[in-house]
Design a protein around this motif. Structure first.
Motif, mmCIF file in Angstrom:
data_model
loop_
_atom_site.group_PDB
_atom_site.id
_atom_site.type_symbol
_atom_site.label_atom_id
_atom_site.label_comp_id
_atom_site.label_asym_id
_atom_site.label_seq_id
_atom_site.Cartn_x
_atom_site.Cartn_y
_atom_site.Cartn_z
ATOM 1 N N THR A 121 128.123 -25.834 35.583
ATOM 2 C CA THR A 121 129.530 -25.794 35.214
ATOM 3 C C THR A 121 129.971 -27.233 34.971
ATOM 4 N N ASP A 122 131.245 -27.423 34.661
ATOM 5 C CA ASP A 122 131.736 -28.780 34.433
ATOM 6 C C ASP A 122 131.764 -29.606 35.714
ATOM 7 N N LYS A 123 131.722 -28.940 36.888
ATOM 8 C CA LYS A 123 131.821 -29.651 38.162
ATOM 9 C C LYS A 123 130.559 -29.563 39.010
ATOM 10 N N GLN A 124 129.748 -28.544 38.791
ATOM 11 C CA GLN A 124 128.583 -28.334 39.650
ATOM 12 C C GLN A 124 127.370 -27.933 38.825
ATOM 13 N N ALA A 125 126.204 -28.233 39.367
ATOM 14 C CA ALA A 125 124.946 -27.783 38.785
ATOM 15 C C ALA A 125 124.134 -27.128 39.896
ATOM 16 N N PHE A 126 123.459 -26.024 39.552
ATOM 17 C CA PHE A 126 122.669 -25.284 40.533
ATOM 18 C C PHE A 126 121.253 -25.119 40.005
ATOM 19 N N VAL A 127 120.291 -25.276 40.905
ATOM 20 C CA VAL A 127 118.889 -25.062 40.583
ATOM 21 C C VAL A 127 118.301 -24.128 41.632
ATOM 22 N N GLY A 128 117.815 -22.981 41.177
ATOM 23 C CA GLY A 128 117.140 -22.062 42.069
ATOM 24 C C GLY A 128 115.655 -22.327 42.064
ATOM 25 N N THR A 129 115.026 -22.197 43.221
ATOM 26 C CA THR A 129 113.595 -22.428 43.360
ATOM 27 C C THR A 129 112.976 -21.305 44.191
ATOM 28 N N THR A 130 111.664 -21.362 44.325
ATOM 29 C CA THR A 130 110.994 -20.419 45.223
ATOM 30 C C THR A 130 111.274 -20.753 46.678
ATOM 31 N N GLN A 131 111.922 -21.901 46.918
ATOM 32 C CA GLN A 131 112.219 -22.354 48.274
ATOM 33 C C GLN A 131 113.718 -22.514 48.498
ATOM 34 N N GLY A 132 114.534 -21.716 47.819
ATOM 35 C CA GLY A 132 115.968 -21.756 48.054
ATOM 36 C C GLY A 132 116.772 -22.284 46.885
ATOM 37 N N LEU A 133 118.079 -22.489 47.133
ATOM 38 C CA LEU A 133 119.043 -22.907 46.115
ATOM 39 C C LEU A 133 119.543 -24.306 46.419
ATOM 40 N N PHE A 134 119.663 -25.121 45.352
ATOM 41 C CA PHE A 134 120.132 -26.489 45.498
ATOM 42 C C PHE A 134 121.323 -26.725 44.574
ATOM 43 N N MET A 135 122.255 -27.576 45.021
ATOM 44 C CA MET A 135 123.493 -27.819 44.285
ATOM 45 C C MET A 135 123.735 -29.315 44.147
ATOM 46 N N SER A 136 124.267 -29.708 42.977
ATOM 47 C CA SER A 136 124.678 -31.088 42.751
ATOM 48 C C SER A 136 126.119 -31.104 42.284
ATOM 49 N N GLU A 137 126.884 -32.043 42.814
ATOM 50 C CA GLU A 137 128.280 -32.224 42.401
ATOM 51 C C GLU A 137 128.510 -33.599 41.795
ATOM 52 N N ASP A 138 127.422 -34.296 41.452
ATOM 53 C CA ASP A 138 127.549 -35.626 40.844
ATOM 54 C C ASP A 138 126.636 -35.752 39.631
ATOM 55 N N LEU A 139 126.650 -34.705 38.784
ATOM 56 C CA LEU A 139 125.901 -34.708 37.521
ATOM 57 C C LEU A 139 124.394 -34.845 37.729
ATOM 58 N N GLY A 140 123.892 -34.216 38.778
ATOM 59 C CA GLY A 140 122.461 -34.168 38.984
ATOM 60 C C GLY A 140 121.834 -35.398 39.594
ATOM 61 N N ASN A 141 122.652 -36.309 40.101
ATOM 62 C CA ASN A 141 122.091 -37.515 40.726
ATOM 63 C C ASN A 141 121.567 -37.242 42.128
ATOM 64 N N THR A 142 122.295 -36.456 42.908
ATOM 65 C CA THR A 142 121.850 -36.062 44.246
ATOM 66 C C THR A 142 121.968 -34.552 44.384
#
Length: 231
Positions: A121-142
């Motif tokens: 989205t414009d504020k968040q990015a999500f990546v799903g994996t075989t080991q859970g879900l990860f979220m970034s709120e700083d354009l994928g830096n962390t």
């Protein structure tokens, strides 16, 4: 516009097709078996099974290869676009752009993980994996792991009216979780006792609105959407 990709030839063409009325379709871009498409404010992103990643900045008139060399490149598994960040999962790794495809960077955080699904989205990015879900709120830096889903393989991600829906799977259970703030989660009640992933999540906007869940080798399920997760 509506964008669709094809693996096989349709009327002597294949790859990316565009439509404005759902009835007439026009082929655009290089003709190869296409695996994924994304669109933000300025750019169309087109991924292939064996031709890498291509972009167009003029609505599909001209194209430039971003991943790959010549007519060859890595398979592109998934593309997730927003006007802030676009994610591309490929056989070469996970890439991001924050300037509409002008430059690209690998997201090394996921080098040791198996990426299964993307959403941005414009504020968040999500990546799903075989080991859970990860979220970034700083354009994928962390990236931060969503601890609630750490025991699940994430197989699909989508959102509707501010609520995020996550297809999740263990060795004995397939279900869909919903959240409106990425903190409080609720099981929507799919709870299939089989090892079949949720491969797609879609919505019908109406009164009431419905969420449709596609479970591989099992069928399509629907239920009313959550405006907010609730018990």
């Amino acid at each position: 516009k509506i964008y669709a990709t094809t693996y096989y030839v349709i009327n002597n063409s294949l790859g990316l097709f565009m439509s404005e009325d759902e009835e007439t379709w026009q082929q655009s871009g290089p003709q190869f078996s296409a695996s994924a498409v994304g669109r933000d404010f300025a750019t169309i992103y087109l991924g292939g099974y064996s031709h890498g990643l291509w972009t167009s900045r003029d609505g599909g008139n001209t194209w430039k290869q971003q991943l790959g060399h010549g007519w060859y490149g890595p398979e592109v598994y998934d593309i997730a676009s927003s006007d802030s960040i676009t994610l591309v999962n490929s056989a070469w790794g996970l890439y991001k752009t924050t300037n509409y495809g002008s430059s690209w960077a690998t997201i090394d955080f996921f080098n040791s993980k198996s990426v299964t699904s993307l959403y941005s989205t414009d504020k968040q990015a999500f990546v799903g994996t075989t080991q859970g879900l990860f979220m970034s709120e700083d354009l994928g830096n962390t990236w931060t792991e969503i601890s609630y889903l750490s025991d699940y393989k994430i197989t699909s991600i989508n959102s509707h009216l501010g609520t995020l829906y996550i297809g999740a799977q263990t060795a004995t259970k397939t279900t869909v979780f919903a959240t409106h703030n990425s903190i409080d989660w609720v099981d929507t009640g799919l709870n299939k006792s089989l090892v079949s992933p949720v491969t797609d999540i879609a919505f019908a906007i109406a009164d009431p609105s419905y969420v449709y869940i596609l479970v591989k080798n099992d069928g399509i399920y629907r239920r009313k959407t959550y405006l907010e997760p609730q018990e």
